[in-house]
Design a protein around this motif. Structure first.
Motif, PDB file in Angstrom:
ATOM      1  N   VAL A   1      31.826  -2.640  -0.231  1.00  0.00           N
ATOM      2  CA  VAL A   1      30.443  -2.900  -0.037  1.00  0.00           C
ATOM      3  C   VAL A   1      29.723  -2.100  -0.970  1.00  0.00           C
ATOM      4  O   VAL A   1      28.408  -2.351  -1.016  1.00  0.00           O
ATOM      5  N   ALA A   2      30.073  -1.397  -1.572  1.00  0.00           N
ATOM      6  CA  ALA A   2      29.456  -0.393  -2.510  1.00  0.00           C
ATOM      7  C   ALA A   2      30.201   0.080  -3.569  1.00  0.00           C
ATOM      8  O   ALA A   2      31.397   0.349  -3.534  1.00  0.00           O
ATOM      9  N   SER A   3      29.627   0.397  -4.877  1.00  0.00           N
ATOM     10  CA  SER A   3      30.507   1.158  -5.699  1.00  0.00           C
ATOM     11  C   SER A   3      29.581   2.145  -6.515  1.00  0.00           C
ATOM     12  O   SER A   3      28.274   2.010  -6.184  1.00  0.00           O
ATOM     13  N   GLY A   4      30.188   3.260  -7.269  1.00  0.00           N
ATOM     14  CA  GLY A   4      29.406   4.045  -7.996  1.00  0.00           C
ATOM     15  C   GLY A   4      29.868   4.855  -8.907  1.00  0.00           C
ATOM     16  O   GLY A   4      31.126   4.651  -8.874  1.00  0.00           O
TER      17      GLY A   4
ATOM     18  N   VAL B   1      24.607  12.442 -13.320  1.00  0.00           N
ATOM     19  CA  VAL B   1      24.192  11.075 -13.597  1.00  0.00           C
ATOM     20  C   VAL B   1      24.682  10.169 -12.828  1.00  0.00           C
ATOM     21  O   VAL B   1      25.935  10.229 -12.787  1.00  0.00           O
ATOM     22  N   THR B   2      24.263   9.228 -11.984  1.00  0.00           N
ATOM     23  CA  THR B   2      24.650   8.290 -11.203  1.00  0.00           C
ATOM     24  C   THR B   2      24.101   6.944 -11.268  1.00  0.00           C
ATOM     25  O   THR B   2      23.120   6.521 -11.527  1.00  0.00           O
ATOM     26  N   LEU B   3      25.104   5.955 -10.890  1.00  0.00           N
ATOM     27  CA  LEU B   3      24.540   4.576 -10.973  1.00  0.00           C
ATOM     28  C   LEU B   3      25.517   4.017  -9.797  1.00  0.00           C
ATOM     29  O   LEU B   3      26.511   4.242  -9.523  1.00  0.00           O
ATOM     30  N   ILE B   4      24.750   3.534  -8.498  1.00  0.00           N
ATOM     31  CA  ILE B   4      25.277   3.306  -7.429  1.00  0.00           C
ATOM     32  C   ILE B   4      24.854   1.557  -7.085  1.00  0.00           C
ATOM     33  O   ILE B   4      23.642   1.242  -7.253  1.00  0.00           O
ATOM     34  N   THR B   5      25.760   0.606  -6.841  1.00  0.00           N
ATOM     35  CA  THR B   5      25.452  -0.834  -6.628  1.00  0.00           C
ATOM     36  C   THR B   5      25.919  -0.885  -5.195  1.00  0.00           C
ATOM     37  O   THR B   5      27.084  -0.543  -4.830  1.00  0.00           O
ATOM     38  N   ALA B   6      25.120  -2.039  -4.737  1.00  0.00           N
ATOM     39  CA  ALA B   6      25.766  -2.240  -3.313  1.00  0.00           C
ATOM     40  C   ALA B   6      25.092  -3.956  -2.843  1.00  0.00           C
ATOM     41  O   ALA B   6      23.893  -4.032  -3.470  1.00  0.00           O
ATOM     42  N   GLU B   7      26.038  -4.556  -2.350  1.00  0.00           N
ATOM     43  CA  GLU B   7      25.258  -6.036  -1.665  1.00  0.00           C
ATOM     44  C   GLU B   7      24.319  -5.624  -0.696  1.00  0.00           C
ATOM     45  O   GLU B   7      24.716  -4.672   0.295  1.00  0.00           O
ATOM     46  N   LEU B   8      23.581  -6.339  -0.500  1.00  0.00           N
ATOM     47  CA  LEU B   8      22.558  -6.424   0.547  1.00  0.00           C
ATOM     48  C   LEU B   8      22.485  -7.481   1.443  1.00  0.00           C
ATOM     49  O   LEU B   8      22.669  -8.427   0.851  1.00  0.00           O
ATOM     50  N   GLU B   9      22.059  -7.407   3.002  1.00  0.00           N
ATOM     51  CA  GLU B   9      21.574  -8.520   3.609  1.00  0.00           C
ATOM     52  C   GLU B   9      20.433  -8.995   3.039  1.00  0.00           C
ATOM     53  O   GLU B   9      19.691  -8.451   2.432  1.00  0.00           O
ATOM     54  N   GLU B  10      20.487 -10.441   3.138  1.00  0.00           N
ATOM     55  CA  GLU B  10      19.381 -11.067   2.280  1.00  0.00           C
ATOM     56  C   GLU B  10      17.922 -10.604   2.380  1.00  0.00           C
ATOM     57  O   GLU B  10      17.197 -10.685   1.852  1.00  0.00           O
ATOM     58  N   ASP B  11      17.815 -10.422   3.833  1.00  0.00           N
ATOM     59  CA  ASP B  11      16.486 -10.000   4.395  1.00  0.00           C
ATOM     60  C   ASP B  11      16.053  -8.575   3.648  1.00  0.00           C
ATOM     61  O   ASP B  11      14.705  -8.327   3.777  1.00  0.00           O
ATOM     62  N   LEU B  12      16.861  -7.755   3.504  1.00  0.00           N
ATOM     63  CA  LEU B  12      16.505  -6.366   3.209  1.00  0.00           C
ATOM     64  C   LEU B  12      16.172  -6.703   1.577  1.00  0.00           C
ATOM     65  O   LEU B  12      15.463  -5.784   0.982  1.00  0.00           O
TER      66      LEU B  12
ATOM     67  N   THR C   1      23.790   3.752   1.170  1.00  0.00           N
ATOM     68  CA  THR C   1      23.746   2.557   0.405  1.00  0.00           C
ATOM     69  C   THR C   1      24.527   1.483   0.957  1.00  0.00           C
ATOM     70  O   THR C   1      24.222   0.254   1.113  1.00  0.00           O
ATOM     71  N   ALA C   2      25.881   2.078   1.513  1.00  0.00           N
ATOM     72  CA  ALA C   2      26.959   0.814   1.933  1.00  0.00           C
ATOM     73  C   ALA C   2      26.514   0.501   3.588  1.00  0.00           C
ATOM     74  O   ALA C   2      27.115  -0.223   3.854  1.00  0.00           O
TER      75      ALA C   2
END
Length: 189
Positions: free
Chosen positions: A56-59, A80-91, A170-171
């Motif tokens: 559900v997330a990565s970094g 230094v960080t980079l984090i990505t996650a999928e969101l629910e569409e309404d968020l 984030t996840a």
């Protein structure tokens, strides 16, 4: 990059502090190749966050060390960080999300007494809809957090724990020891 045996003590201590921590079971850490051009010494970790077995997330967390220091860093070590996650569409369209996501980082660091200075970054929320030859999956929404900060204490384990709090938030993971409502229905099965 110089050989690890030639690395300065400040860098080797910081790497040891990052390696010594074990995050919660939903976060899988792995050492990866670090960027070579950002600083004379670097170390990197990647993280995958799982919820109910799904990613559900990565970094990535990168430690940079320049013995000469950097004025912008206000020190000689930088995370230094980079984090990505999928969101629910309404968020994806929530105007408060970027500010909230930023506090996930600062609150996580503060919660673990990970002292820092010169913190900065960006929070990006996007919504994507595919068309034509790329049509298929439903629209997606994503959150991306890019940040960096300079540790002002030698406890790099605290910085990793604070970063893991941000990954968890984030996840959408509940705090350790707390089951979410969706997890409760899984427990009854």
């Amino acid at each position: 990059m110089a050989s690890p045996s030639a690395a300065p003590e400040a860098f080797t201590r910081a790497v040891a502090g990052l390696r010594a921590e074990s995050p919660r079971p939903e976060i899988l850490l792995e050492e990866i190749a670090a960027p070579q051009r950002l600083a004379p010494y670097s170390f990197a970790l990647s993280a995958t966050v799982l919820r109910a077995g799904d990613e559900v997330a990565s970094g990535r967390l990168i430690l940079l060390h320049d013995p000469a220091g950097h004025d912008a860093w206000q020190g000689d070590l930088r995370l230094v960080t980079l984090i990505t996650a999928e969101l629910e569409e309404d968020l994806a369209s929530d105007p408060l999300l970027p500010a909230v996501a930023w506090t996930w980082l600062t609150d996580g660091l503060d919660q673990h007494a990970a002292a820092y200075t010169a913190i900065g970054g960006t929070v990006t929320q996007t919504a994507s809809t595919r068309f034509g030859e790329l049509a298929g999956p439903e629209p997606t929404a994503d959150l991306e957090v890019r940040a960096s900060w300079t540790p002002t204490s030698g406890d790099f384990g605290a910085h990793l724990r604070g970063w893991c709090v941000m990954l968890s938030s984030t996840a959408g993971l509940p705090p350790p020891g707390v089951a979410s409502l969706s997890d409760r229905h899984l427990l009854k099965s």
